[in-house]
Design a protein around this motif. Structure first.
Motif, PDB file in Angstrom:
ATOM      1  N   PHE A 145      50.654  52.598 -22.868  1.00 28.92           N
ATOM      2  CA  PHE A 145      50.592  51.156 -23.099  1.00 28.92           C
ATOM      3  C   PHE A 145      51.269  50.771 -24.408  1.00 28.92           C
ATOM      4  N   VAL A 146      50.947  51.485 -25.481  1.00 27.95           N
ATOM      5  CA  VAL A 146      51.506  51.176 -26.797  1.00 27.95           C
ATOM      6  C   VAL A 146      53.024  51.317 -26.773  1.00 27.95           C
ATOM      7  N   LYS A 147      53.519  52.354 -26.094  1.00 30.72           N
ATOM      8  CA  LYS A 147      54.965  52.584 -26.041  1.00 30.72           C
ATOM      9  C   LYS A 147      55.685  51.399 -25.425  1.00 30.72           C
ATOM     10  N   HIS A 148      55.116  50.827 -24.367  1.00 33.68           N
ATOM     11  CA  HIS A 148      55.801  49.733 -23.670  1.00 33.68           C
ATOM     12  C   HIS A 148      55.486  48.366 -24.269  1.00 33.68           C
ATOM     13  N   ALA A 149      54.324  48.230 -24.894  1.00 37.52           N
ATOM     14  CA  ALA A 149      53.945  46.926 -25.430  1.00 37.52           C
ATOM     15  C   ALA A 149      54.437  46.715 -26.848  1.00 37.52           C
ATOM     16  N   LEU A 150      54.463  47.779 -27.630  1.00 43.85           N
ATOM     17  CA  LEU A 150      54.705  47.617 -29.060  1.00 43.85           C
ATOM     18  C   LEU A 150      55.930  48.340 -29.562  1.00 43.85           C
ATOM     19  N   GLU A 151      56.786  48.789 -28.693  1.00 37.52           N
ATOM     20  CA  GLU A 151      57.977  49.510 -29.143  1.00 37.52           C
ATOM     21  C   GLU A 151      58.800  48.612 -30.072  1.00 37.52           C
ATOM     22  N   GLY A 152      59.138  49.161 -31.236  1.00 38.63           N
ATOM     23  CA  GLY A 152      59.864  48.367 -32.215  1.00 38.63           C
ATOM     24  C   GLY A 152      58.959  47.518 -33.085  1.00 38.63           C
ATOM     25  N   ARG A 153      57.629  47.579 -32.834  1.00 39.99           N
ATOM     26  CA  ARG A 153      56.680  46.793 -33.638  1.00 39.99           C
ATOM     27  C   ARG A 153      55.561  47.711 -34.120  1.00 39.99           C
ATOM     28  N   ASP A 154      55.939  48.903 -34.564  1.00 40.24           N
ATOM     29  CA  ASP A 154      54.954  49.883 -35.006  1.00 40.24           C
ATOM     30  C   ASP A 154      54.181  49.419 -36.237  1.00 40.24           C
ATOM     31  N   ASN A 155      54.730  48.415 -36.936  1.00 41.23           N
ATOM     32  CA  ASN A 155      54.062  47.936 -38.143  1.00 41.23           C
ATOM     33  C   ASN A 155      52.954  46.943 -37.832  1.00 41.23           C
ATOM     34  N   VAL A 156      52.750  46.617 -36.566  1.00 40.07           N
ATOM     35  CA  VAL A 156      51.704  45.664 -36.204  1.00 40.07           C
ATOM     36  C   VAL A 156      50.341  46.344 -36.290  1.00 40.07           C
ATOM     37  N   THR A 157      49.491  45.828 -37.120  1.00 43.25           N
ATOM     38  CA  THR A 157      48.128  46.359 -37.250  1.00 43.25           C
ATOM     39  C   THR A 157      47.163  45.196 -37.277  1.00 43.25           C
ATOM     40  N   ASN A 158      46.129  45.300 -36.504  1.00 45.40           N
ATOM     41  CA  ASN A 158      45.136  44.243 -36.453  1.00 45.40           C
ATOM     42  C   ASN A 158      43.899  44.798 -35.776  1.00 45.40           C
ATOM     43  N   GLU A 159      42.736  44.393 -36.256  1.00 46.76           N
ATOM     44  CA  GLU A 159      41.497  44.887 -35.661  1.00 46.76           C
ATOM     45  C   GLU A 159      41.399  44.501 -34.197  1.00 46.76           C
ATOM     46  N   LYS A 160      41.969  43.333 -33.852  1.00 45.47           N
ATOM     47  CA  LYS A 160      41.889  42.890 -32.463  1.00 45.47           C
ATOM     48  C   LYS A 160      42.675  43.797 -31.535  1.00 45.47           C
ATOM     49  N   LEU A 161      43.652  44.532 -32.082  1.00 45.85           N
ATOM     50  CA  LEU A 161      44.406  45.457 -31.248  1.00 45.85           C
ATOM     51  C   LEU A 161      43.489  46.509 -30.638  1.00 45.85           C
ATOM     52  N   GLU A 162      42.497  46.950 -31.404  1.00 48.07           N
ATOM     53  CA  GLU A 162      41.577  47.961 -30.889  1.00 48.07           C
ATOM     54  C   GLU A 162      40.805  47.431 -29.692  1.00 48.07           C
ATOM     55  N   VAL A 163      40.477  46.151 -29.728  1.00 54.22           N
ATOM     56  CA  VAL A 163      39.798  45.532 -28.584  1.00 54.22           C
ATOM     57  C   VAL A 163      40.726  45.522 -27.376  1.00 54.22           C
ATOM     58  N   ILE A 164      41.993  45.174 -27.623  1.00 53.87           N
ATOM     59  CA  ILE A 164      42.980  45.169 -26.543  1.00 53.87           C
ATOM     60  C   ILE A 164      43.133  46.564 -25.956  1.00 53.87           C
ATOM     61  N   TYR A 165      43.273  47.570 -26.826  1.00 54.52           N
ATOM     62  CA  TYR A 165      43.435  48.939 -26.352  1.00 54.52           C
ATOM     63  C   TYR A 165      42.261  49.351 -25.469  1.00 54.52           C
ATOM     64  N   GLN A 166      41.062  49.022 -25.916  1.00 52.90           N
ATOM     65  CA  GLN A 166      39.874  49.403 -25.163  1.00 52.90           C
ATOM     66  C   GLN A 166      39.869  48.758 -23.780  1.00 52.90           C
ATOM     67  N   LYS A 167      40.228  47.471 -23.723  1.00 55.68           N
ATOM     68  CA  LYS A 167      40.247  46.773 -22.441  1.00 55.68           C
ATOM     69  C   LYS A 167      41.336  47.327 -21.534  1.00 55.68           C
ATOM     70  N   VAL A 168      42.485  47.632 -22.120  1.00 53.83           N
ATOM     71  CA  VAL A 168      43.588  48.179 -21.327  1.00 53.83           C
ATOM     72  C   VAL A 168      43.193  49.518 -20.725  1.00 53.83           C
ATOM     73  N   VAL A 169      42.601  50.378 -21.543  1.00 53.75           N
ATOM     74  CA  VAL A 169      42.186  51.692 -21.050  1.00 53.75           C
ATOM     75  C   VAL A 169      41.182  51.546 -19.917  1.00 53.75           C
ATOM     76  N   GLU A 170      40.258  50.604 -20.059  1.00 57.18           N
ATOM     77  CA  GLU A 170      39.263  50.381 -19.014  1.00 57.18           C
ATOM     78  C   GLU A 170      39.918  49.928 -17.716  1.00 57.18           C
ATOM     79  N   LYS A 171      40.940  49.072 -17.825  1.00 57.72           N
ATOM     80  CA  LYS A 171      41.592  48.528 -16.648  1.00 57.72           C
ATOM     81  C   LYS A 171      42.525  49.535 -15.994  1.00 57.72           C
ATOM     82  N   CYS A 172      43.126  50.424 -16.782  1.00 56.72           N
ATOM     83  CA  CYS A 172      44.108  51.365 -16.240  1.00 56.72           C
ATOM     84  C   CYS A 172      43.466  52.427 -15.356  1.00 56.72           C
TER      85      CYS A 172
END
Length: 362
Positions: A300-327
């Protein structure tokens, strides 16, 4: 529309686990849509009752379309608008998942005006910038390809890779097909078979891939004779991607030229169904497991954030968790969700996307 799709799916008795997940989400969406309709009906009755109870002269003068514009009505309209937007977004995401799960044959007429749909063809060329969680699977498949002492009544062996839709069968087969350790296999050919197991078409596709030239022959006998002469005495490697047919006779006809290849030749088959695998190789298949949560996150990170590795935010962890649950361990689902979020970034700033909770996934 949703109810018609559910009826179609039930009549087709779909059993794929990933499809069942899609159906569960579709059923949940149908329930939520019904709830919204009930709320509208209730509000309409309440508004009508209030209007009938009002006898003031002012309400007789003001047009009826304005009598409902009370603070509570504004609040209701805003709430309903938000819920309808949510329903629409979820419906669109389910429509996109039909591409992943091969459901256009069920829903295509209702999702769009397209009369028919087929899965896009695949090729042997790598499409993934990186493949996660399949190193061990690749090693095992390579060992099977290189093995020459397996019991067989033919000069070639068959390796079926079996797994649910979106689990990464094609990606794994492609990784094996292009591995440097198999450079001694020549000729090599990749054919996307899909629904229509047309022996003539498949035979011509193999021949054209090997010779790098078009085949004008239209008779199966002539094509297979030429194919036999082309691979005679050579150690070949063929990949038949996305096979669905369980017709034993068609497989027997297709493989007849393969008998003339050199000992150690291999055919890799990707399919969702063990029955297909058992027809092509009665004594076993390679069943592909789901990806781990960490590997799904990496996809997910490779396709969603490629070229934006500097993006950091606590809300990202929530997104990651939801994505993993859905996948649910499906790499194609992780890639699709990553692509969706990536496309949303084009439309607005990253923080606005997070703050607007676009990824409150259904």
């Amino acid at each position: 529309m949703i109810e018609a799709m559910l009826i179609d799916a039930e009549e087709k008795q779909l059993t794929d686990e990933a499809v069942k997940m899609w159906l569960d989400d579709l059923q949940d969406l149908a329930y939520d849509a019904d709830d919204i309709l009930d709320e509208f009906s209730t509000q309409a009755l309440r508004t009508k009752s209030n209007q009938q109870a009002t006898t003031s002269k002012l309400n007789n003068i003001i047009p009826a379309c304005f009598t409902g514009l009370t603070p509570s009505a504004f609040k209701f309209n805003f709430s309903m608008g938000s819920k309808i937007d949510n329903i629409t977004r979820r419906l669109e995401e389910l429509r996109l998942r039909t591409d992943v799960l091969r459901l256009k044959d069920i829903a295509g007429q209702r999702w769009s005006s397209t009369a028919s749909w087929q899965r896009p063809p695949t090729s042997s060329l790598p499409t993934e910038p990186a493949v996660y969680g399949r190193d061990e699977d690749k090693v095992r498949i390579l060992e099977m390809v290189l093995r020459i002492d397996e019991p067989s009544d033919a000069n070639f062996g068959v390796i079926p890779i079996v797994g649910m839709g979106g689990i990464g069968k094609t990606t794994l087969a492609r990784e094996v097909f292009n591995d440097e350790t198999l450079k001694d296999f020549s000729p090599k050919a990749w054919v996307c078979v899909s629904d229509n197991f047309d022996v003539l078409k498949i035979s011509k596709a193999i021949l054209e891939s090997i010779t790098s030239s078009s085949c004008d022959l239209n008779e199966l006998n002539a094509v297979q004779i030429q194919l036999k002469e082309t691979i005679n005495g050579k150690k070949f490697l063929f990949v038949f991607d996305d096979v669905w047919s369980q017709n034993y006779d068609l497989w027997e006809t297709l493989k007849s030229p393969f008998m003339f290849g050199a000992v150690g030749s291999k055919v890799i088959v990707t399919t969702r169904h063990r029955q297909v695998a058992s027809i092509m190789r009665p004594n076993g298949c390679y069943e592909l497991d789901l990806l781990s949560d960490d590997d799904c996150r990496s996809v997910f990170v490779k396709h969603a954030l490629e070229g934006r590795d500097n993006v950091t935010n606590e809300k990202l962890e929530v997104i990651y968790q939801k994505v993993v649950e859905k996948c649910k361990g499906l790499p194609l689902a992780a890639r699709t969700l990553g692509g969706l979020l990536r496309s949303k970034q084009i439309e607005g700033e990253w923080m606005n996307i997070l703050n607007n909770k676009i990824w409150d996934l259904p």
